[in-house]
Scaffold this motif. Structure first.
Motif, PDB file in Angstrom:
ATOM      1  N   GLN A 177       0.829  -1.207   0.000  1.00 53.78           N
ATOM      2  CA  GLN A 177       0.000   0.000   0.000  1.00 53.78           C
ATOM      3  C   GLN A 177       0.864   1.259   0.000  1.00 53.78           C
ATOM      4  OE1 GLN A 177      -2.354  -0.705   3.503  1.00 53.78           O
ATOM      5  NE2 GLN A 177      -3.995  -1.700   2.342  1.00 53.78           N
ATOM      6  N   GLN A 178       1.848   1.303   0.877  1.00 53.82           N
ATOM      7  CA  GLN A 178       2.700   2.491   0.956  1.00 53.82           C
ATOM      8  C   GLN A 178       3.597   2.634  -0.268  1.00 53.82           C
ATOM      9  OE1 GLN A 178       4.662   2.701   4.758  1.00 53.82           O
ATOM     10  NE2 GLN A 178       2.732   2.926   5.849  1.00 53.82           N
ATOM     11  N   ARG A 187       2.834   1.842  -3.323  1.00 54.54           N
ATOM     12  CA  ARG A 187       2.013   2.360  -4.421  1.00 54.54           C
ATOM     13  C   ARG A 187       1.539   3.797  -4.188  1.00 54.54           C
ATOM     14  NH1 ARG A 187       4.670  -0.325  -7.420  1.00 54.54           N
ATOM     15  NH2 ARG A 187       4.246  -2.522  -7.622  1.00 54.54           N
ATOM     16  N   ARG A 188       1.515   4.252  -2.954  1.00 54.15           N
ATOM     17  CA  ARG A 188       1.099   5.630  -2.653  1.00 54.15           C
ATOM     18  C   ARG A 188       2.226   6.648  -2.833  1.00 54.15           C
ATOM     19  NH1 ARG A 188      -2.052   4.041   2.790  1.00 54.15           N
ATOM     20  NH2 ARG A 188      -3.936   3.240   1.811  1.00 54.15           N
ATOM     21  N   ASN A 189       3.461   6.168  -2.856  1.00 55.07           N
ATOM     22  CA  ASN A 189       4.620   7.053  -2.951  1.00 55.07           C
ATOM     23  C   ASN A 189       4.957   7.296  -4.414  1.00 55.07           C
ATOM     24  OD1 ASN A 189       7.287   8.102  -3.037  1.00 55.07           O
ATOM     25  ND2 ASN A 189       7.789   7.152  -1.084  1.00 55.07           N
ATOM     26  N   ILE A 190       5.001   8.543  -4.814  1.00 52.61           N
ATOM     27  CA  ILE A 190       5.273   8.906  -6.204  1.00 52.61           C
ATOM     28  C   ILE A 190       6.629   8.374  -6.684  1.00 52.61           C
ATOM     29  CG2 ILE A 190       6.301  11.173  -5.730  1.00 52.61           C
ATOM     30  CD1 ILE A 190       3.801  10.792  -8.473  1.00 52.61           C
ATOM     31  N   GLN A 239       5.950   4.166  -6.826  1.00 51.90           N
ATOM     32  CA  GLN A 239       4.685   3.575  -7.281  1.00 51.90           C
ATOM     33  C   GLN A 239       4.796   2.744  -8.554  1.00 51.90           C
ATOM     34  OE1 GLN A 239       1.993   6.838  -7.666  1.00 51.90           O
ATOM     35  NE2 GLN A 239       2.987   7.661  -9.495  1.00 51.90           N
ATOM     36  N   GLU A 254      -4.554  -4.224  -8.442  1.00 54.47           N
ATOM     37  CA  GLU A 254      -4.574  -3.101  -7.497  1.00 54.47           C
ATOM     38  C   GLU A 254      -3.176  -2.764  -6.989  1.00 54.47           C
ATOM     39  OE1 GLU A 254      -6.424  -1.984  -3.100  1.00 54.47           O
ATOM     40  OE2 GLU A 254      -7.277  -3.644  -4.239  1.00 54.47           O
ATOM     41  N   TYR A 255      -2.377  -3.790  -6.704  1.00 57.62           N
ATOM     42  CA  TYR A 255      -1.036  -3.563  -6.166  1.00 57.62           C
ATOM     43  C   TYR A 255       0.060  -3.686  -7.224  1.00 57.62           C
ATOM     44  CZ  TYR A 255      -3.279  -3.471  -1.679  1.00 57.62           C
ATOM     45  OH  TYR A 255      -4.084  -3.133  -0.621  1.00 57.62           O
TER      46      TYR A 255
END
Length: 138
Positions: free
Chosen positions: A74-75, A77-80, A83, A104-105
């Motif tokens: 999750q983290q 994929r959230r980090n530019i 990701q 999704e991941y």
């Protein structure tokens, strides 16, 4: 020209995240010695996130059964900065994953444990669509 091609292929960097020291050491050895790749290792999701952000590896090999692995994904994929790094799962429990989770991941593939250490670099290269030249400098 072939020497230059091998040097370019060998510069791939993989971040390996596994909390089992024996598995981590075996996979690292296979990827370095047989694959000819540079390998960064981490035994915790926190350390792996730091290394992913600061080193921009070409791919991540993740033990999905490790504690905190979903939080890591999750983290990541959230980090530019992280990701778009492809992730290959290495797990004995990944058979149940559905395509929605994979999408999704952005998981590009799964290698089930137990795995064959000798063919592991070939399997990873195939999943990542990388050209693979066996490391003959053993």
């Amino acid at each position: 020209m072939h020497t230059l091609e091998k040097m370019t292929l060998a510069t791939k960097t993989i971040l390996l995240l596994d909390d089992e020291v024996n598995v981590r050491e075996l996979v690292e050895l296979c990827l370095k010695d047989l694959g000819g790749w540079m390998v960064l290792t981490a035994d915790s999701p926190f350390l792996a996130l730091q290394k992913a952000e600061s080193n921009s590896p070409d791919a991540i090999v993740l033990d999905l059964s490790m504690r905190g692995s979903f939080m890591f994904l999750q983290q990541l994929r959230r980090n530019i900065k992280t990701q778009d790094i492809p992730v290959v799962l290495l797990s004995a429990t990944a058979r149940w994953l559905d395509p929605q989770f994979m999408q999704e991941y952005q998981v590009v593939g799964i290698i089930l444990k137990p795995f064959n250490p000798v063919t592991l670099p070939v399997e990873i290269a195939t999943i990542l669509n990388w050209d693979y030249v066996p490391n003959c400098n053993l």
